[in-house]
Design an enzyme around this catalytic site. Structure first.
Site, short mmCIF file in Angstrom:
data_model
loop_
_atom_site.label_atom_id
_atom_site.label_comp_id
_atom_site.label_asym_id
_atom_site.label_seq_id
_atom_site.Cartn_x
_atom_site.Cartn_y
_atom_site.Cartn_z
N ARG A 1 0.85 -1.21 0.00
CA ARG A 1 0.00 0.00 0.00
C ARG A 1 0.88 1.25 0.00
O ARG A 1 0.57 2.25 -0.63
CB ARG A 1 -0.95 0.01 1.21
CG ARG A 1 -1.66 1.36 1.38
CD ARG A 1 -2.94 1.34 2.21
NE ARG A 1 -2.90 0.47 3.34
CZ ARG A 1 -2.23 0.68 4.49
NH1 ARG A 1 -1.55 1.80 4.66
NH2 ARG A 1 -2.24 -0.19 5.46
N TYR B 1 -16.12 17.23 -16.14
CA TYR B 1 -16.40 15.80 -16.27
C TYR B 1 -17.47 15.43 -15.23
O TYR B 1 -17.40 15.86 -14.08
CB TYR B 1 -15.11 15.02 -16.02
CG TYR B 1 -15.29 13.54 -15.89
CD1 TYR B 1 -15.66 12.77 -16.98
CD2 TYR B 1 -15.12 12.90 -14.67
CE1 TYR B 1 -15.85 11.41 -16.86
CE2 TYR B 1 -15.30 11.54 -14.53
CZ TYR B 1 -15.67 10.79 -15.64
OH TYR B 1 -15.86 9.45 -15.51
N ASP C 1 -6.95 18.90 -14.92
CA ASP C 1 -7.25 17.53 -15.33
C ASP C 1 -6.80 17.41 -16.79
O ASP C 1 -7.41 17.97 -17.70
CB ASP C 1 -8.76 17.26 -15.19
CG ASP C 1 -9.14 15.83 -15.58
OD1 ASP C 1 -8.42 15.22 -16.38
OD2 ASP C 1 -10.18 15.35 -15.10
N LYS D 1 -7.62 6.38 -19.73
CA LYS D 1 -7.92 6.88 -21.07
C LYS D 1 -6.67 6.80 -21.95
O LYS D 1 -6.21 5.72 -22.25
CB LYS D 1 -8.49 8.30 -20.96
CG LYS D 1 -9.56 8.45 -19.85
CD LYS D 1 -10.82 7.66 -20.12
CE LYS D 1 -11.77 7.59 -18.93
NZ LYS D 1 -12.11 8.84 -18.30
C1 PLP Z 1 -12.68 9.30 -17.06
C2 PLP Z 1 -12.32 10.66 -16.55
C3 PLP Z 1 -12.10 10.89 -15.17
C4 PLP Z 1 -12.30 9.79 -14.13
O1 PLP Z 1 -11.38 8.78 -14.26
P1 PLP Z 1 -11.66 7.23 -13.87
O2 PLP Z 1 -10.40 6.56 -14.23
O3 PLP Z 1 -12.85 6.79 -14.67
O4 PLP Z 1 -11.96 7.22 -12.41
C5 PLP Z 1 -11.73 12.15 -14.77
N1 PLP Z 1 -11.60 13.16 -15.67
C6 PLP Z 1 -11.81 12.99 -16.98
C7 PLP Z 1 -11.64 14.14 -17.92
C8 PLP Z 1 -12.19 11.74 -17.47
O5 PLP Z 1 -12.42 11.58 -18.78
#
Ligand code: PLP
Length: 394
Positions: free
Chosen positions: A62, A115, A188, A213
């Site tokens: 962890r 998001y 982000d 992503k």
């Molecule tokens: C998918 C996404 C998230 C969240 O991420 P997860 O891996 O699904 O928890 C946050 N910000 C953006 C822009 C996203 O496309």
């Protein structure tokens, strides 16, 4: 890793020195929870080539794990930060950063087209812990300045490009505003990826990723990361993550790192294919509006051209025939798979109002019902265009 190395080189070598014992050229999957100590407190692992440079040795997974450390060393190099932490998901990364930085009574500015999951975290979870938020159009620096003057904010949360309308915020301008107002700027960077955009170099304090992503890139793993410019903030995050426990497993870390190696070549192809798709849609009689920062008519085109190396793989468009026809188009493609998420090698199509963004219906963040979002993959652009043409005109 030599900091003069280019992005493509860092993606393949940072944190990924051959294993000092066996010479394995890929960091092994250390599928392990605990580590033998050489006497109490005698932690091993400093000599592991793959280990992140800030790790003092291994005690419990962890806290630290060598495979995860290799991923973190790579990500910190790719974003040009001081420290990186990997998480079990993008939302776990966001949550940990907010818990490390915010306290009850703090106020946060968020994008008015954030998001959906990020909006839900603020709206349904953090407000319960005394952190208030206000949606602001981040593409309008005057609106951000006014909001900061009205009520001091601990933190400004920015996405650029945004999801699903591909809005663009000027990171350097917002960084200056935040510095003047004593607020942290968090970007982000999921939609751009570190290959196309490096927010820390533009003055941001922290970068958040859903590595699910583009960084993972193959729709086979969920993960997240935070990269920060200030080592002190990194240490606070490290403490908080260990305290709350939102870590990714070794195999997920390994898959994410494997994806990161090819990020540059994949992003080049995503950008090329998305531009071709956006150009085709722009002239199409059944399409009323196309959202892609690579189009000269996009309101954020110039800012995007200034702060991004390419315009990304996401394209949205509105259907002239309305929501009903948009639903039908989503069900008619052959190659574009109907599904949520984005950033994988395969193309995806979806209807944000009823899928990814259903949670913002009725809020200030609601998206048009006739909007279709595409995650343009790295298949042949000709095949993708043919698929969309057929779906638009049955
Ligand atoms: C998918 C996404 C998230 C969240 O991420 P997860 O891996 O699904 O928890 C946050 N910000 C953006 C822009 C996203 O496309």
């Amino acid at each position: 890793m030599d900091s003069r190395d280019a992005f493509e080189t860092l993606a393949i070598h940072a944190g990924q020195d051959p294993d000092p014992v066996t010479g394995a050229v890929v960091p092994p999957i250390y599928q392990v929870s605990t580590y033998k100590q050489d006497g109490v407190g005698g932690l091993r692992g400093k000599e592991l080539g793959a280990a992140a440079r800030w790790i003092e040795g291994y005690e419990y997974s962890r806290t630290d794990n060598p495979t995860r450390g290799a991923l973190e060393e790579c990500l910190v190099a790719l974003e040009g930060g001081a420290r990186s932490l990997a998480f079990a998901s993008g939302m776990a990364a966001s949550d940990c950063l907010l818990r490390a930085v915010c306290a009850p009574g703090d106020h946060v500015l968020i994008p008015d087209d954030a998001y959906g999951g990020t909006f839900r975290l603020f709206d349904k979870v953090l407000t319960g812990w005394g952190v208030s938020y206000r949606p602001v159009p981040m593409s309008d620096p005057a609106a951000v300045r006014a909001a900061l003057a009205e009520r001091p904010a601990r933190l400004v949360w920015v996405e650029t490009p945004t999801n699903p309308l591909l809005g663009i915020a000027d990171i350097a301008v917002l960084a200056k505003l935040c510095r003047g107002a004593g607020a942290l700027l968090v970007v982000d960077n999921t939609f751009a990826s570190p290959y196309l955009q490096q927010p820390l170099a533009l003055g941001a304090d922290a970068v958040v990723h859903s590595t699910t992503k583009y960084i993972g890139g193959h729709s086979d793993v969920v993960g997240g990361a935070v990269v920060v410019a200030d080592p002190g903030l990194g240490e606070r995050l490290y403490f908080t993550r260990n305290a709350v426990g939102s870590v990714p497993g070794p195999f997920d870390s390994w898959l994410t790192l494997r994806g990161a190696k090819t990020l540059a070549v994949r992003m080049d192809r995503h950008c090329h294919n998305a531009q071709r798709v956006a150009d085709m849609l722009t002239g199409h009689p059944r399409v009323s509006q196309v959202f892609y920062p690579g189009l000269a008519a996009h309101p954020g085109h110039e800012v995007a051209a200034k702060q991004m190396r390419g315009f990304g793989g996401m394209v949205s468009f509105r259907v002239r025939g309305g929501a009903g026809e948009a639903v039908e188009i989503c069900g008619r493609t052959r190659l574009f798979a109907l599904g949520e998420s984005l950033g994988g090698v395969e193309s995806l199509i979806e209807l944000p109002a009823r899928m990814t963004h259903a949670s913002v219906t009725g809020s200030a963040l609601e998206v048009p019902a006739d909007l279709v979002r595409l995650s343009v993959g790295i298949e042949s652009a000709d095949d993708l265009i043919e698929d969309l043409r057929a779906a638009l005109q049955p």
